[in-house]
Write a protein that holds these residues in place. Structure first.
Motif, PDB file in Angstrom:
ATOM      1  N   UNK A  51      37.004  82.306 108.647  1.00 51.88           N
ATOM      2  CA  UNK A  51      36.149  83.500 109.265  1.00 51.88           C
ATOM      3  C   UNK A  51      37.140  84.835 109.208  1.00 51.88           C
ATOM      4  N   UNK A  52      38.454  84.562 109.802  1.00 55.44           N
ATOM      5  CA  UNK A  52      39.283  85.611 110.095  1.00 55.44           C
ATOM      6  C   UNK A  52      39.736  86.231 108.810  1.00 55.44           C
ATOM      7  N   UNK A  53      39.885  85.368 107.887  1.00 51.40           N
ATOM      8  CA  UNK A  53      40.541  85.830 106.509  1.00 51.40           C
ATOM      9  C   UNK A  53      39.371  86.821 105.955  1.00 51.40           C
ATOM     10  N   UNK A  61      29.101  95.940 105.912  1.00 53.33           N
ATOM     11  CA  UNK A  61      30.608  95.589 106.145  1.00 53.33           C
ATOM     12  C   UNK A  61      30.777  95.598 107.622  1.00 53.33           C
ATOM     13  N   UNK A  62      29.997  96.303 108.236  1.00 55.56           N
ATOM     14  CA  UNK A  62      30.596  96.348 109.795  1.00 55.56           C
ATOM     15  C   UNK A  62      30.184  95.207 110.298  1.00 55.56           C
ATOM     16  N   UNK A  63      28.939  94.927 110.464  1.00 55.65           N
ATOM     17  CA  UNK A  63      28.826  93.402 111.462  1.00 55.65           C
ATOM     18  C   UNK A  63      29.448  92.340 110.656  1.00 55.65           C
ATOM     19  N   UNK A  64      29.587  92.354 108.976  1.00 49.63           N
ATOM     20  CA  UNK A  64      30.290  91.064 108.476  1.00 49.63           C
ATOM     21  C   UNK A  64      31.691  91.029 109.177  1.00 49.63           C
ATOM     22  N   UNK A  65      32.591  92.124 109.099  1.00 54.22           N
ATOM     23  CA  UNK A  65      33.854  92.360 109.717  1.00 54.22           C
ATOM     24  C   UNK A  65      33.989  91.826 111.107  1.00 54.22           C
ATOM     25  N   UNK A  66      32.799  92.066 112.077  1.00 58.01           N
ATOM     26  CA  UNK A  66      32.926  91.639 113.419  1.00 58.01           C
ATOM     27  C   UNK A  66      32.558  90.340 113.730  1.00 58.01           C
ATOM     28  N   UNK A  90      21.477  94.845 109.191  1.00 62.03           N
ATOM     29  CA  UNK A  90      21.546  93.447 109.360  1.00 62.03           C
ATOM     30  C   UNK A  90      21.528  92.407 108.295  1.00 62.03           C
ATOM     31  N   UNK A  91      21.691  92.990 106.940  1.00 59.69           N
ATOM     32  CA  UNK A  91      22.323  92.227 105.821  1.00 59.69           C
ATOM     33  C   UNK A  91      23.721  91.602 106.092  1.00 59.69           C
ATOM     34  N   UNK A  92      24.422  92.435 106.742  1.00 57.39           N
ATOM     35  CA  UNK A  92      25.891  92.336 107.199  1.00 57.39           C
ATOM     36  C   UNK A  92      26.106  91.203 107.858  1.00 57.39           C
ATOM     37  N   UNK A  93      25.003  90.887 108.795  1.00 57.29           N
ATOM     38  CA  UNK A  93      24.985  89.632 109.854  1.00 57.29           C
ATOM     39  C   UNK A  93      24.763  88.369 109.040  1.00 57.29           C
TER      40      UNK A  93
END
Length: 397
Positions: free
Chosen positions: A140-142, A263-268, A315-318
């Motif tokens: 997940x970190x990668x 990309x924002x929630x995906x990265x977080x 929400x898609x990013x989540x």
């Protein structure tokens, strides 16, 4: 699995490398057509043709060669393949800043595909060396690095190109990839036991060595569908925003924000959801992500203003954070150490095929049925994937 005491340092260095690789693959999206148009006086049809083939050839070549690099990684070591990929991409992308015609650019984009494998082999190296109870968190970190690169790449590339011209972003990316090469060379440690040449398993032998080949094949197909769904929106997102804004206001800027939202929630959240999968079960997180994705794509077809669309894209990013990292974790847990490079290489090929098919699907559906139907067809893809995953993952992860 052979745990490597350096695995955490490796993870952070390769996460930075994945970020740079993500930037390199995505940064040209905002201005590739404009750059091509400076290389010759094309008419609209010619420009569309050259833009399409120049963009897609990288993914097509990558899909073809990824299994080969995965096989070589199992024999020579993952670090060597990562070094090859980072150095090769540094040179190739840097050279894109000095092309004089579209043919040279096309060749370099194809070479960029040949020098693929950084991300997949980073995943393999970490998956085979991290403690088993932290594999999900590590992958997940990668993924956070990759997603952040994909998020910032178009923004950085577009901003630099706007201020300094189209050539400088390629040169900067090449320099950053060169730094990733040296970081890996000097600081990534791999205790690797190679598979001797001539003793590699054939595809049939590889298949029979897997305890759950159905799950491995299923996860590769799942990866393809995830990427097809994610990329099906790309060709029409700016046009959809233009329609919602009635052609008024800063359409290009708002389109960039809408594109960046997932990309924002995906990265977080990618690392946190990976850790959650380690605790409660990877399959449960994957299934939840597919259910959520199906739900959030449907209302995007019926929004009446751009702010509603922006919230739904966030929400898609989540859901994205719960998908590919979990697939890769399942692959890591189901793949014997000595063939994991090939397995991740095959999965990377399926990913690139999805990257290629998604925009084609979105363009076809929007052309025949309108923009809204693209979101509904994507929701159907996610629903299909949900049912498919439930069928192939018959044991708890």
């Amino acid at each position: 699995m052979v745990e490597n005491k350096y695995w955490q340092r490796n993870m952070y260095i390769l996460t930075f490398g994945n970020f740079i690789a993500g930037v390199g693959f995505s940064m040209v999206v905002p201005f590739l057509s404009l750059y091509i148009n400076t290389l010759h006086h094309f008419n609209t049809t010619q420009l569309s043709f050259w833009s399409g083939i120049t963009y897609s050839i990288t993914f097509l070549v990558s899909a073809a060669v990824s299994p080969m690099w995965g096989k070589l990684a199992d024999r020579k070591g993952r670090k060597l393949i990562i070094l090859r990929a980072s150095l090769g991409m540094a040179i190739v992308i840097g050279c894109m800043s000095i092309v004089t015609n579209v043919y040279e650019l096309l060749v370099l984009r194809a070479l960029q595909g040949i020098f693929s494998g950084y991300i997949s082999n980073s995943n393999t190296l970490i998956a085979t060396t991290a403690p088993s109870h932290q594999v999900g968190k590590a992958l997940g970190t990668l993924t956070t690095g990759t997603v952040t690169g994909n998020l910032l790449g178009p923004l950085l590339g577009g901003a630099i190109a706007q201020m300094f011209g189209y050539r400088l972003p390629f040169l900067i990316t090449g320099i950053l990839l060169l730094s990733a090469f040296f970081l890996c060379l000097f600081f990534v440690k791999e205790d690797f036991v190679p598979v001797k040449k001539g003793k590699e398993l054939s595809f049939g032998q590889l298949y029979h060595k897997l305890s759950e080949p159905k799950i491995i094949i299923g996860m590769c197909i799942t990866t393809l569908v995830i990427q097809t769904a994610n990329n099906s929106i790309n060709p029409i997102i700016s046009l959809y925003v233009h329609q919602l804004m009635h052609g008024q206001g800063k359409v290009a800027f708002i389109s960039g924000l809408v594109t960046a939202m997932p990309g924002i929630p995906s990265a977080l959240l990618a690392s946190r959801l990976g850790a959650l999968g380690d605790r409660i079960g990877t399959k449960k997180v994957l299934i939840a992500g597919l259910i959520f994705a199906t739900i959030v794509y449907i209302p995007q077809a019926f929004v009446t203003n751009v702010w509603q669309l922006m919230i739904l894209r966030f929400l898609v990013g989540i859901s994205n954070a719960a998908l590919l990292p979990q697939v890769q974790t399942i692959l890591a847990k189901e793949s014997p150490h000595e063939i994991s490079g090939r397995i991740f290489g095959y999965n990377q090929s399926f990913m690139y095929v999805g990257n290629f098919l998604g925009p084609l699907l979105g363009s076809l559906v929007s052309g025949l049925l309108g923009y809204s139907m693209v979101f509904l067809s994507t929701a159907f893809l996610e629903l299909f994937n949900l049912v498919f995953v439930q069928r192939v993952t018959h044991k708890n992860q």
